[in-house]
Scaffold this active site. Structure first.
Site, PDB file in Angstrom:
ATOM      1  N   ASP A   1     -39.255   0.526 -66.951  1.00  0.00           N
ATOM      2  CA  ASP A   1     -37.973  -0.669 -65.485  1.00  0.00           C
ATOM      3  C   ASP A   1     -37.891  -0.631 -64.191  1.00  0.00           C
ATOM      4  OD1 ASP A   1     -35.615  -1.669 -65.669  1.00  0.00           O
ATOM      5  OD2 ASP A   1     -34.353   0.213 -66.400  1.00  0.00           O
ATOM      6  N   ALA A   2     -37.449  -0.867 -63.765  1.00  0.00           N
ATOM      7  CA  ALA A   2     -37.925  -0.528 -62.062  1.00  0.00           C
ATOM      8  C   ALA A   2     -37.555   0.358 -61.145  1.00  0.00           C
ATOM      9  CB  ALA A   2     -37.437  -2.926 -61.148  1.00  0.00           C
TER      10      ALA A   2
END
Length: 971
Positions: free
Chosen positions: A240-241
């Site tokens: 995930d970012a």
């Protein structure tokens, strides 16, 4: 002589051979570069740049115009696998079509979200399908099959499931740990991912920000132990970012980024989404980890190989053979019709005392009122609308505009400053770059509009529509529909079409000023600063900024008096020119029937980064439906929302209620057709609707068994149960049969439409253990089927249920087991509306008591617990248990001590003691301070026990209990 292609370019060879060839041609630096989200081109080999990640939750998102389908929770409410497969196919085709025009559009799509909707206060509930693992996985399988396509080698798009694992809170989402006992892990959280992956249309997963049992998901051993054991092809794990950096920066789980990067890569993360398009930071960390010996080239190659297999599957190296390469299906008539059908099928009729359907031919007047009556709301993962239909639009079209009266119900206000009134200058012309910007890769980077004049304070007041969305969060909108918003320069302008953005700039809070009757300060929530009137316009001032204008808060008293005036903001007096409920009451009184459209704005009070605070409908919306009902008893409440609400009073008072998730581009048309009876509603609730906040466990309580969460274990009476939904027709269930055939149950029943109209029915099949040996679900969904039946028609429905679905995770023996005994097969119209029951009996021997002499006891394998949580045994693997309060207990039932034991040993870290009690005998095992939480030592004490007995454990101090073993009399 024809020159032979390089092996990796030769389509006659299998992908594995071609990937082997390509890998050996790539330099180490080139292979490392592939591990970032934005992998650069390799010009010398003719390799294009590649990007992981294209949002496609319910349509192509963030890339400008696209067909917008209902929210994911709305797709879940259709209970229609085939429809959702068609939606996935349409979305996949639009991804391909947009890719042909814009190479920023990626073919590795980050969808769907399969996190289970355990708690309805979760801010991202709109992104999931259901609180039930079976329904979630069925809808996810359908959507991913549509996205993937049916070619044996090439994929239309490559879906990645979000978010691994046990992720249901936005509050502290990157630091909170979900304590998940083994039974909940295997029976609930893993199941939704497992079944979708096993179906073969999933390319990978994205780990969630949170920790599970004290360990960040990005270094979860379950990625290798569970996920990758379910598929016969490689799976790509995309971070995930920003999550790789969180391992050090917010979670402090590792001391250095090199350690964190190495640990996540070795755990199974292949693609690092961090630092945007700047890959240098992450690739530098990978090289640093290599230099320190934390990684080797094999680790790099393993991840690169998985990413290359993904790229080969997407046809990158065989454009001439890729069957999806020339896809041009975008905003087609079929896609528009599908969006409408999906929106219609998602509508759930919660209550109907005969008021619905309405007859458009009767020529009666319909009042359409409410804050969402003329709204078509989008969410963070929506595309830009090409077509738009609000409830008002749909009802005008279906019933005739001359038969529709409308009142929004917003409060109309004017704000008085010291030197006059707040006023909005004319908008002028020009394209608004804030909304609908095509091709924006990251909406979080969109800046506010600055080409419009800011608000001022003058002689001519502007009347603003004030909407209170709950928890004191308001929006203000000027007469032509533009919302007040704050741009990067700090000025307040009427510049936004809708609230939106990663940080919403259109929400405010009115705060009463002590000692100033009727005075309020206006807090801008996005910046956390107050609105002030200055000589050059209305703005939110940065701390310490001097404002030259007048009208500042000269009346501050007490602690406020010591603050700079600009920090406190201007004191405004609020003058209400009309209450929204008065306008609604007038419209309701003038109509034959009233449709009140209520709900949420998906960017406000419940969304990514923000959990909801309550199940209650905002107070302003409560006032509106009450005012409408007082003026006209023929009042329908249509809730358009991403979440359930506690509509207890409305359900008791109103003759009809409906719910639908935000339905995308065709939402209004779909609602109007259901209200008119063109479509008999057949949506079903994908999650329990509770009567009040008091029925909910804590947001961070992930133990659905212990705290009796979801329809599986909830022992109270819900407002509306899982699977609930009414129809304009009636159905009977008959001739239910269930027989075992090997490892399958063959179940059949007949569903008959006994009503007067053609309609859909959702046949739901549940299973229940009659006399379980451990706490089991009250009932559990095993299968479902949406049917369309003409009046008087019946259909024989066949289901195949694996016998394993009757089982549970046996913590006593560490395996999946189906207990012998009787099981009910229940068929019905909801989880509480069971129409027919059959019983099947499973043979075999009972599993028996816990073999503690042979297996010992893992600390986390308890049957019940009080005031403990599961944490990480080591940073790489394993669980331990620790106390969260002094009054704690772990209970292990039916431990078999045989002829007797004389001693007990515990493996524990920390400092304190472990108190063990068996049948009145107690052993206190001291745990002297160890060298940190991962330094486990074994300590022993004497205890006598024999036969089959329950064992209780209490933890003292900071002890982490990993394991308990016993010494028998014969040893």
């Amino acid at each position: 002589m024809t020159e032979q292609p390089q092996p990796f370019r030769d389509p006659r060879l299998p992908f594995a051979r071609r990937i082997d060839d390509l890998l050996q041609r790539l330099t180490l630096d080139e292979r490392i570069a592939m591990l970032h989200q934005f992998a650069p081109a390799v010009d010398r080999l003719g390799l294009d740049a590649f990007r992981t990640g294209q949002e496609a939750l319910h349509g192509v998102a963030w890339m400008g115009p696209a067909t917008v389908f209902p929210q994911a929770v709305g797709l879940g409410a259709t209970w229609n696998d085939e429809l959702v497969r068609q939606v996935g196919e349409a979305v996949g085709n639009e991804v391909r079509a947009k890719r042909a025009e814009d190479d920023r559009v990626g073919l590795n799509v980050w969808a769907p979200t399969v996190n289970l909707l355990r708690n309805p206060l979760w801010g991202r509930g709109e992104e999931g399908y259901s609180e039930d693992a079976a329904l979630t996985s069925a809808i996810a399988v359908a959507y991913t099959r549509g996205l993937r396509g049916d070619h044996p080698h090439y994929w239309r798009t490559a879906p990645v499931l979000k978010h691994w694992l046990a992720h249901n809170n936005e509050t502290d989402r990157d630091t909170a740990s979900s304590s998940v006992r083994p039974r909940v892990l295997h029976e609930y959280d893993l199941k939704a991912f497992r079944d979708a992956v096993r179906a073969g249309a999933v390319a990978g997963v994205m780990p969630a920000y949170n920790l599970v049992n004290g360990r960040p998901n990005h270094v979860s051993p379950l990625l290798s132990q569970q996920l990758r054991s379910w598929a016969d092809r490689s799976l790509v794990v995309c971070s995930d970012a920003g999550a790789p950096s969180n391992l050090v920066d917010s979670e402090h789980y590792f001391d250095t980024h090199e350690e964190a990067t190495a640990a996540s890569l070795r755990a199974g993360v292949d693609s690092f989404t961090d630092h945007g398009q700047d890959s240098a930071v992450m690739t530098g960390r990978i090289r640093g980890a290599l230099e320190r010996g934390l990684l080797d080239e094999h680790d790099i190659d393993t991840a690169a190989r998985r990413l290359l297999e993904l790229r080969f599957s997407l046809g990158e190296f065989d454009p001439g053979l890729d069957p999806y390469a020339n896809t041009a299906d975008f905003d087609t008539a079929d896609h528009r019709a599908l969006a409408q059908e999906a929106a219609e099928q998602a509508v759930v009729l919660l209550k109907n005392d005969g008021l619905l359907p309405l007859d458009p031919a009767a020529g009666k007047t319909v009042a359409v009122v409410g804050l969402l009556a003329d709204a078509c709301k989008l969410d963070w993962y929506s595309g830009t609308l090409i077509h738009r239909s609000t409830p008002l639009d749909g009802l005008r079209e279906r019933f005739g505009a001359e038969h529709i009266v409308f009142a929004e119900g917003a409060d109309l206000v004017r704000l008085k400053c010291a030197d006059g009134w707040l006023q909005v200058p004319a908008a002028g012309t020009g394209q608004d770059p804030v909304r609908g910007a095509e091709g924006a890769l990251d909406p979080a980077l969109i800046a506010g509009r600055t080409d419009l004049p800011p608000l001022t304070c003058g002689d001519t007041p502007s009347e603003l529509a004030l909407v209170d969305w709950g928890n004191g969060v308001i929006t203000l909108r000027e007469p032509d529909g533009r919302y007040l918003s704050v741009a990067e320069d700090g000025y307040v302008r009427a510049s936004a079409d809708e609230p939106g953005g990663w940080i919403v700039q259109e929400t405010f809070r009115l705060e009463a000023v002590e000692g100033h009757a009727g005075g309020h300060r206006l807090l801008h929530i996005g910046t956390g600063r107050y609105v002030s009137v200055a000589a050059d316009g209305v703005k939110v001032a940065a701390p310490g900024e001097e404002l030259s204008g007048s009208g500042e808060a000269a009346s501050a008293t007490g602690a406020e008096a010591s603050k700079p005036a600009n920090a406190l903001g201007t004191v405004f007096e609020t003058e209400v020119t009309e209450r929204g409920e008065n306008a609604v009451a007038r419209a309701a009184a003038a109509a034959d029937t009233v449709i009140v459209v209520a709900g949420n704005d998906p960017h406000i009070n419940g969304r990514e980064t923000e959990d909801r605070a309550t199940l209650d409908l905002p107070a302003q919306q409560e006032r509106l439906w009450r005012a409408a009902h007082a003026a006209n008893p023929r009042t329908v409440l249509a809730v358009t929302s991403a979440y359930p609400y506690a509509l207890t009073d409305a359900a008791a008072a109103l003759p009809a209620l409906l719910w639908t998730a935000h339905g995308g581009q065709a939402a209004g048309t779909a609602l109007a057709r259901v209200l008119a009876g063109d479509v008999s509603p057949a949506g079903r609730l994908p999650q329990t609707w509770y009567a009040s906040d008091a029925e909910l466990p804590g947001l961070l309580d992930y133990d659905i068994i212990g705290s009796r969460q979801t329809y599986l274990y909830y022992e109270g009476t819900p407002l509306y149960p899982f699977g609930h939904g009414l129809s304009y027709s009636d159905f009977t269930y008959s001739s239910l049969t269930a027989e075992r055939e090997g490892e399958l149950l063959r179940v059949s029943l007949t569903v008959t439409n006994t009503g007067a109209v053609a309609a859909d029915e959702v046949a739901q099949l549940y299973v229940r253990a009659v006399a379980p040996s451990v706490v089991r679900p009250l009932r559990q969904l095993a299968a479902h089927r949406r049917l369309h039946l003409a009046p008087g028609a019946g259909e024989r429905v066949d289901f195949t249920v694996p016998v394993a679905e009757l089982g549970h995770w046996d913590v006593a023996h560490g395996r999946w087991t189906v207990d012998p005994g009787a099981y009910e097969i229940q068929a019905g119209a909801s989880s509480t509306d069971i129409r027919s029951v059959a019983v099947v009996t499973m043979g075999g021997e009972p599993a028996g008591p816990r073999p503690v002499l042979a297996r010992g006891l893992e600390g986390a394998d308890y049957d019940e617990q009080l005031a403990t949580e599961i944490t990480d045994r080591t940073k790489a693997d394993g669980d331990a248990v620790t106390a969260v309060a002094e009054n704690n207990e772990l209970l292990y039932r039916r431990c078999d001590f045989g002829a007797g034991v004389r001693g007990v040993a515990v493996s524990a870290s920390g400092e304190g003691a472990v108190r063990i009690t068996v049948d009145g005998a107690t052993a206190l095992v001291p745990v002297p301070a160890t060298d940190g939480p991962y330094d486990y030592r074994t300590r022993a004490a004497g205890i006598s026990a024999s036969g089959v007995r329950d064992l209780r454990v209490t933890l003292e101090g900071t002890v982490r209990l990993a394991r308990i073993t016993f010494t028998g009399d014969s040893e």
